[in-house]
Design an enzyme around this catalytic site. Structure first.
Site, mmCIF file in Angstrom:
data_model
loop_
_atom_site.group_PDB
_atom_site.id
_atom_site.type_symbol
_atom_site.label_atom_id
_atom_site.label_comp_id
_atom_site.label_asym_id
_atom_site.label_seq_id
_atom_site.Cartn_x
_atom_site.Cartn_y
_atom_site.Cartn_z
ATOM 1 N N GLU A 284 9.629 2.942 -10.477
ATOM 2 C CA GLU A 284 9.779 1.507 -10.205
ATOM 3 C C GLU A 284 9.561 0.688 -11.473
ATOM 4 O OE1 GLU A 284 6.650 -0.935 -8.749
ATOM 5 O OE2 GLU A 284 5.433 0.781 -8.153
ATOM 6 N N LYS B 48 -4.668 1.281 -2.651
ATOM 7 C CA LYS B 48 -5.749 0.617 -3.367
ATOM 8 C C LYS B 48 -6.761 0.002 -2.441
ATOM 9 C CE LYS B 48 -4.240 -0.545 -7.769
ATOM 10 N NZ LYS B 48 -3.229 -1.291 -8.462
#
Ligand code: PSU
Ligand code: MN
Length: 302
Positions: free
Chosen positions: A24, A158
């Site tokens: 990405e 996360k």
């Protein structure tokens, strides 16, 4: 006709049927500061080549979808101001208006699928944000995993996210969440969390076979492979918890919403850890790139 261009390296790999790993670009433009972002992007590409696969970093540049970025394009994207962060909703609009945009996990999956690339390496995926019960902030990445057949290698989710809720949405959406080599669901900067991953696999070959079988079963979506950060690189969760809480409360106080939330939190955590979060981030992305290359090589053999 869609405006799409392949790097020389990706073009050759496609012609020869070589394994390719998608990467990405939002991590470059919105996830890390310059110049480390460009250095890391080049290093991750080199890691994939060293492992015997070919990297394909995705981005939209002046309306053209790039599958694989030449080194000079990567350099200028990494320094450019005002690059859009594109996901499923704005991908076509960015191309239609001749814009330049970095691809999120969702948009990279769409581009990879289009280019016939089955494996994608990143750092962390977007997920359900803390407070989603009032903000409704749930990343489009989760819904993309449910509908686009690309295996995404990440280091778990996360701690800026509500990880239990993220796993619940993935389960509802029928996305296989596979911890690599351990039972625990890894927590990005930490190799383990107190949550078990729904699935565990210990080899790239098994992950590749599962990807293949999902296609054979005519299941539309992808897989999330949660690859733990190498133990010597991790940051203890208790060190990060107060920093994440501070970043989150600043975001709330400043009224940060929508696609600005994740970049805001990442930037504040980078500042508050004096760059330590970035070191760990680099180590885990490289680790994910190596595993993704192994999976791509196994898939090429099937
Ligand atoms: N999580 C990270 N680093 C990142 C991102 C997420 O640890 O750079 C980026 C990815 O591109 C991901 C996007 O797809 O943020 C998710 O944004 P949002 O939460 O707005 O959906
Ligand atoms: Mn969001």
């Amino acid at each position: 006709m869609i405006d799409i261009t392949y790097s020389a390296e990706v073009e050759a790999a496609r012609a020869e049927g070589k394994p390719i790993v998608a990467l990405e670009s939002t991590i470059i433009t919105h996830g890390m500061p310059y110049p480390q972002n460009v250095e890391v992007a080049a290093q991750v590409e080199a890691d994939i080549r060293a492992a015997g696969a070919v990297p394909a970093t995705m981005a939209v540049i002046k309306g053209t979808l790039h599958v694989g970025l030449e080194a000079d394009t990567l350099q200028s994207l990494g320094q450019a101001e005002g690059v859009a962060k594109i996901s499923r909703a704005d991908f076509a609009a960015c191309m239609a208006s001749g814009g330049t945009g970095a691809t999120t996990v969702a948009a990279t999956m769409i581009a990879a699928r289009l280019a016939g690339i089955s494996v994608f390496a990143t750092g962390g995926i977007g997920g359900v944000h803390k407070g989603a019960e009032t903000s409704f902030d749930i990343s489009a990445d989760l819904l993309e995993l449910a509908q686009t057949a690309v295996t995404v290698v990440a280091a778990g989710a996360k701690a800026i996210l509500d990880v239990p809720k993220t796993l619940e949405v993935l389960e509802t959406q029928g996305v296989p969440v596979i911890a690599y080599g351990q039972d625990s669901f890894p927590a990005f900067w930490s190799a383990t969390s107190d949550l078990s991953a729904p699935l565990r696999m210990d080899s790239a070959a098994d992950i590749a076979r599962a990807h293949f079988l999902r296609g054979a079963l005519e299941l539309p979506g992808g897989q999330l492979v949660a690859n733990p950060i190498p133990a010597e690189e991790q940051i203890p969760a208790e060190d990060l918890a107060p920093i994440i809480a501070q970043a989150q409360s600043e975001a709330d106080a400043q009224g940060v919403t929508g696609k600005d939330v994740t970049p805001f939190l990442l930037q504040r955590i980078f500042e508050l850890t004096e760059g330590r979060s970035l070191e760990a981030n680099i180590a885990l992305v490289r680790n994910n790139a190596r595993l993704a290359a192994e999976i791509a090589k196994e898939l090429a053999r099937l």
